[in-house]
Scaffold this motif. Structure first.
Motif, PDB file in Angstrom:
ATOM      1  N   GLN A 193       8.371   2.000  42.423  1.00 25.30           N
ATOM      2  CA  GLN A 193       9.491   2.825  42.864  1.00 25.30           C
ATOM      3  C   GLN A 193      10.667   1.970  43.307  1.00 25.30           C
ATOM      4  N   VAL A 194      10.393   0.915  44.054  1.00 24.30           N
ATOM      5  CA  VAL A 194      11.463   0.051  44.560  1.00 24.30           C
ATOM      6  C   VAL A 194      12.143  -0.685  43.411  1.00 24.30           C
ATOM      7  N   MET A 195      11.366  -1.198  42.468  1.00 21.21           N
ATOM      8  CA  MET A 195      11.956  -1.967  41.369  1.00 21.21           C
ATOM      9  C   MET A 195      12.793  -1.089  40.448  1.00 21.21           C
ATOM     10  N   VAL A 196      12.310   0.088  40.115  1.00 19.61           N
ATOM     11  CA  VAL A 196      13.063   0.991  39.247  1.00 19.61           C
ATOM     12  C   VAL A 196      14.372   1.409  39.916  1.00 19.61           C
ATOM     13  N   GLY A 239      24.156  -7.294  44.280  1.00 19.37           N
ATOM     14  CA  GLY A 239      23.224  -8.278  44.829  1.00 19.37           C
ATOM     15  C   GLY A 239      22.200  -7.645  45.747  1.00 19.37           C
ATOM     16  N   LEU A 240      22.651  -6.715  46.588  1.00 19.92           N
ATOM     17  CA  LEU A 240      21.728  -6.039  47.504  1.00 19.92           C
ATOM     18  C   LEU A 240      20.689  -5.234  46.736  1.00 19.92           C
ATOM     19  N   SER A 241      21.108  -4.565  45.660  1.00 19.73           N
ATOM     20  CA  SER A 241      20.181  -3.758  44.867  1.00 19.73           C
ATOM     21  C   SER A 241      19.163  -4.637  44.134  1.00 19.73           C
ATOM     22  N   LEU A 281      16.910  -1.539  39.907  1.00 16.79           N
ATOM     23  CA  LEU A 281      17.556  -1.797  38.617  1.00 16.79           C
ATOM     24  C   LEU A 281      18.582  -0.725  38.275  1.00 16.79           C
ATOM     25  N   VAL A 282      18.252   0.531  38.527  1.00 13.33           N
ATOM     26  CA  VAL A 282      19.179   1.617  38.211  1.00 13.33           C
ATOM     27  C   VAL A 282      20.435   1.510  39.080  1.00 13.33           C
ATOM     28  N   SER A 331      26.098  -4.006  31.627  1.00 18.76           N
ATOM     29  CA  SER A 331      25.592  -2.933  32.493  1.00 18.76           C
ATOM     30  C   SER A 331      24.751  -1.938  31.708  1.00 18.76           C
ATOM     31  N   CYS A 332      25.219  -1.564  30.522  1.00 24.46           N
ATOM     32  CA  CYS A 332      24.452  -0.620  29.688  1.00 24.46           C
ATOM     33  C   CYS A 332      23.137  -1.239  29.237  1.00 24.46           C
ATOM     34  N   PHE A 333      23.164  -2.526  28.932  1.00 27.42           N
ATOM     35  CA  PHE A 333      21.917  -3.212  28.577  1.00 27.42           C
ATOM     36  C   PHE A 333      20.940  -3.195  29.755  1.00 27.42           C
ATOM     37  N   ALA A 334      21.445  -3.458  30.953  1.00 30.98           N
ATOM     38  CA  ALA A 334      20.583  -3.446  32.133  1.00 30.98           C
ATOM     39  C   ALA A 334      20.050  -2.045  32.417  1.00 30.98           C
ATOM     40  N   LEU A 335      20.869  -1.029  32.207  1.00 33.54           N
ATOM     41  CA  LEU A 335      20.419   0.345  32.428  1.00 33.54           C
ATOM     42  C   LEU A 335      19.333   0.722  31.422  1.00 33.54           C
ATOM     43  N   ALA A 336      19.504   0.299  30.176  1.00 32.65           N
ATOM     44  CA  ALA A 336      18.465   0.547  29.172  1.00 32.65           C
ATOM     45  C   ALA A 336      17.173  -0.183  29.533  1.00 32.65           C
TER      46      ALA A 336
END
Length: 319
Positions: free
Chosen positions: A102-105, A135-137, A108-109, A197-202
């Motif tokens: 839960q924390v990792m998802v 950075g915090l996320s 990243l989002v 950003s879109c790559f990271a969201l995917a």
């Protein structure tokens, strides 16, 4: 009777039968679950460091765009890494309470969305706020990824899976810089950051879909007393504080100086020496290991060789 006291009402024979019949739930190498875990953590590490370092090659562009000095433009990277370090102090205990996945998802989002929002900022302070939130996320991934692997992966292949995860970090940091620089030359920095950003969201969506749920996670309390006890246990260990110091020294070696030659190499040499000394000191407290002065010089020689190779590559780039 205390709150933690329990009464055993099950016969011993039934307990032993249950223990024997309980299957080994660790994820082993070669299984579909192992492939899913390694692919998910690899993509998470890739996205994390791509988002973290994607602004580094466009610092001169940001300096010109927002009318700030080159030194001020570097704050957009520094503030992310600083907030990442601060966030590690909180996201680790948070994952102990609510769960690893839960924390990792969520991390990243949130980081991907903040990076997308940064492309819409029209002021320098807006960029800095978004970079700080990124950075915090991202601390939610950096603090929890290895913990998940150590809990779920079979001990015989934990090192292998962690190596794949760290390789994703390295490739992400390199590709984030490279792709951002190339896309900025052709389409501008806003489009470049939007692509990353879109790559990271995917990657976050794929991570959420394919990562198996934790099977060995046991939630703990977020009470301040419990957190202080856990923190105290870390510092009571003889080796961990030295490992913390070694990590600090290794990051110190990554600092780059661009003016005078001796200033350029003085801190990395000092960092290499202190890291070698710290490493040998740690071995003094490790069972089955010995510490020797010759090992310090061997480690320092390796650091010096790396510095010389880096200076040679830097000279070639400037020719």
């Amino acid at each position: 009777m205390s709150r933690t006291t329990t009464v055993d009402t099950v016969p011993a024979s039934e307990v032993s039968d249950n223990v024997i019949s309980q299957p080994n739930q660790f994820i082993k190498r070669g299984t579909p679950q192992f492939i899913r875990v390694t692919l998910a953590l690899f993509s998470a590490g890739l996205a994390t460091f791509a988002l973290l370092y994607c602004v580094q090659p466009i610092l001169p562009v940001l300096s010109s765009e927002f009318g700030v000095t080159p030194a001020s433009s570097s704050v957009s990277l520094s503030i992310s890494t600083a907030m990442l370090a601060v966030g590690l102090l909180f996201t680790g205990p948070l994952s102990d309470a609510i769960g690893r996945k839960q924390v990792m998802v969520t991390a990243l989002v949130l980081a991907s969305c903040c990076s997308l929002l940064s492309t819409m900022m029209s002021s320098w302070h807006g960029i800095l706020i978004m970079r700080a939130l990124i950075g915090l996320s991202l601390s939610g991934v950096a603090a929890v990824g290895m913990t998940y692997l150590s809990e779920e992966i079979h001990p015989s292949v934990v090192a292998f899976s962690m190596g794949l995860y760290i390789s994703g970090n390295s490739i992400g940091g390199m590709s984030g810089r490279l792709l951002t620089g190339v896309f900025t030359d052709f389409f501008g920095w806003r489009v470049a950051l939007a692509v990353i950003s879109c790559f990271a969201l995917a990657s976050a969506i794929m991570f959420w879909r394919i990562l198996p749920e934790s099977r060995h996670f046991r939630p703990s309390s977020l009470r301040p007393k419990t957190l202080l006890i856990n923190l105290h246990l870390h510092w009571r260990d003889r080796g961990l504080p030295l490992l913390f110091l070694e990590g600090f020294l290794l990051m110190l070696c990554l600092r780059v100086y661009t003016r005078h030659f001796f200033v350029h190499i003085s801190w990395p040499i000092l960092g290499g020496l202190l890291t070698a000394l710290t490493d040998e000191t740690i071995q003094m407290f490790s069972d089955g290991r010995s510490s020797q002065l010759t090992d310090v010089w061997l480690d320092l020689s390796g650091a010096m060789a790396g510095i010389l190779v880096g200076l040679f590559c830097l000279a070639l780039c400037r020719m």
